[in-house]
Design a protein around this motif. Sequence first.
Motif, PDB file in Angstrom:
ATOM      1  N   ALA A 245     -12.941  19.765 -35.410  1.00  0.00           N
ATOM      2  CA  ALA A 245     -12.365  20.093 -34.092  1.00  0.00           C
ATOM      3  C   ALA A 245     -13.261  19.582 -32.965  1.00  0.00           C
ATOM      4  O   ALA A 245     -12.787  19.004 -31.988  1.00  0.00           O
ATOM      5  CB  ALA A 245     -12.152  21.596 -33.967  1.00  0.00           C
ATOM      6  N   ALA A 246     -14.575  19.783 -33.097  1.00  0.00           N
ATOM      7  CA  ALA A 246     -15.501  19.311 -32.060  1.00  0.00           C
ATOM      8  C   ALA A 246     -15.477  17.789 -31.975  1.00  0.00           C
ATOM      9  O   ALA A 246     -15.508  17.218 -30.886  1.00  0.00           O
ATOM     10  CB  ALA A 246     -16.915  19.809 -32.354  1.00  0.00           C
ATOM     11  N   GLY A 247     -15.408  17.125 -33.117  1.00  0.00           N
ATOM     12  CA  GLY A 247     -15.323  15.663 -33.125  1.00  0.00           C
ATOM     13  C   GLY A 247     -14.068  15.172 -32.434  1.00  0.00           C
ATOM     14  O   GLY A 247     -14.096  14.177 -31.698  1.00  0.00           O
ATOM     15  N   TRP A 248     -12.969  15.870 -32.639  1.00  0.00           N
ATOM     16  CA  TRP A 248     -11.718  15.505 -31.974  1.00  0.00           C
ATOM     17  C   TRP A 248     -11.847  15.629 -30.466  1.00  0.00           C
ATOM     18  O   TRP A 248     -11.552  14.710 -29.730  1.00  0.00           O
ATOM     19  CB  TRP A 248     -10.570  16.381 -32.482  1.00  0.00           C
ATOM     20  CG  TRP A 248      -9.382  16.380 -31.571  1.00  0.00           C
ATOM     21  CD1 TRP A 248      -8.960  17.395 -30.788  1.00  0.00           C
ATOM     22  CD2 TRP A 248      -8.470  15.304 -31.338  1.00  0.00           C
ATOM     23  NE1 TRP A 248      -7.848  17.036 -30.083  1.00  0.00           N
ATOM     24  CE2 TRP A 248      -7.519  15.744 -30.400  1.00  0.00           C
ATOM     25  CE3 TRP A 248      -8.357  14.010 -31.815  1.00  0.00           C
ATOM     26  CZ2 TRP A 248      -6.490  14.953 -29.937  1.00  0.00           C
ATOM     27  CZ3 TRP A 248      -7.321  13.221 -31.358  1.00  0.00           C
ATOM     28  CH2 TRP A 248      -6.407  13.687 -30.437  1.00  0.00           C
ATOM     29  N   PHE A 249     -12.293  16.791 -30.001  1.00  0.00           N
ATOM     30  CA  PHE A 249     -12.344  17.026 -28.563  1.00  0.00           C
ATOM     31  C   PHE A 249     -13.450  16.242 -27.875  1.00  0.00           C
ATOM     32  O   PHE A 249     -13.324  15.883 -26.712  1.00  0.00           O
ATOM     33  CB  PHE A 249     -12.492  18.528 -28.271  1.00  0.00           C
ATOM     34  CG  PHE A 249     -11.223  19.290 -28.516  1.00  0.00           C
ATOM     35  CD1 PHE A 249     -10.146  19.150 -27.659  1.00  0.00           C
ATOM     36  CD2 PHE A 249     -11.090  20.115 -29.615  1.00  0.00           C
ATOM     37  CE1 PHE A 249      -8.968  19.836 -27.877  1.00  0.00           C
ATOM     38  CE2 PHE A 249      -9.920  20.810 -29.847  1.00  0.00           C
ATOM     39  CZ  PHE A 249      -8.850  20.672 -28.978  1.00  0.00           C
ATOM     40  N   LYS A 250     -14.521  15.939 -28.577  1.00  0.00           N
ATOM     41  CA  LYS A 250     -15.650  15.236 -27.955  1.00  0.00           C
ATOM     42  C   LYS A 250     -15.494  13.714 -27.998  1.00  0.00           C
ATOM     43  O   LYS A 250     -15.818  13.029 -27.035  1.00  0.00           O
ATOM     44  CB  LYS A 250     -16.945  15.649 -28.665  1.00  0.00           C
ATOM     45  CG  LYS A 250     -18.193  14.980 -28.172  1.00  0.00           C
ATOM     46  CD  LYS A 250     -18.608  15.516 -26.835  1.00  0.00           C
ATOM     47  CE  LYS A 250     -19.930  14.869 -26.429  1.00  0.00           C
ATOM     48  NZ  LYS A 250     -20.306  15.156 -25.109  1.00  0.00           N
ATOM     49  N   PHE A 251     -15.013  13.170 -29.120  1.00  0.00           N
ATOM     50  CA  PHE A 251     -15.021  11.723 -29.294  1.00  0.00           C
ATOM     51  C   PHE A 251     -13.631  11.081 -29.299  1.00  0.00           C
ATOM     52  O   PHE A 251     -13.413  10.067 -28.635  1.00  0.00           O
ATOM     53  CB  PHE A 251     -15.739  11.342 -30.598  1.00  0.00           C
ATOM     54  CG  PHE A 251     -17.154  11.808 -30.641  1.00  0.00           C
ATOM     55  CD1 PHE A 251     -18.115  11.251 -29.808  1.00  0.00           C
ATOM     56  CD2 PHE A 251     -17.546  12.825 -31.495  1.00  0.00           C
ATOM     57  CE1 PHE A 251     -19.424  11.688 -29.830  1.00  0.00           C
ATOM     58  CE2 PHE A 251     -18.853  13.269 -31.525  1.00  0.00           C
ATOM     59  CZ  PHE A 251     -19.790  12.702 -30.693  1.00  0.00           C
ATOM     60  N   LEU A 252     -12.687  11.624 -30.052  1.00  0.00           N
ATOM     61  CA  LEU A 252     -11.400  10.957 -30.214  1.00  0.00           C
ATOM     62  C   LEU A 252     -10.433  11.208 -29.061  1.00  0.00           C
ATOM     63  O   LEU A 252      -9.784  10.287 -28.575  1.00  0.00           O
ATOM     64  CB  LEU A 252     -10.751  11.388 -31.534  1.00  0.00           C
ATOM     65  CG  LEU A 252     -11.526  11.003 -32.788  1.00  0.00           C
ATOM     66  CD1 LEU A 252     -10.848  11.562 -34.021  1.00  0.00           C
ATOM     67  CD2 LEU A 252     -11.636   9.496 -32.889  1.00  0.00           C
TER      68      LEU A 252
END
Length: 151
Positions: free
Chosen positions: A66-73
């Motif tokens: 979830a953090a990867g989605w909101f931060k990077f993607l």
Amino acid sequence: MELELVYWHWLVLGMLLVGFEIFVPSFTVLWFGLGAVVVAAFLALVPSLTLGWQLFIWTIFSVVFAAGWFKFLRPKMIDRTKAGITQEAIAGETGMVIKAPSEASRGHVRFTTPILGDDEWEFICEDPVIVGDKVMIKEASGNTLVVNKVT
């Protein structure tokens, strides 16, 4: 009696959560479903994982996804074009002349970021310009931009 979850329980939970994402259009539930699929993979490799470790792995991977989605993607999916925005929003944008105007035809200007859905536009300029000059949008007039030469 102790609850014992095996890999296919987590796999089914993961598939249900990923499928539930169809009804929740926020890309939130998807990451919890992928976390459950990761736990299923861990359990397939190490069947003796306790429920506590399974929940820990699920939590960690769900948060990381979830953090990867909101931060990077997600930031990369934002529409950076100016399509659909009023003329006031495009005023002041600068581009480079790629074809100088002549008496028979209008000039062409190219922008690094698309303006109103296109990166190349015909233009009208009161000042004489040559290929390579920078111009700034004054206003849009139909399918043609009215520009000023940047000095």
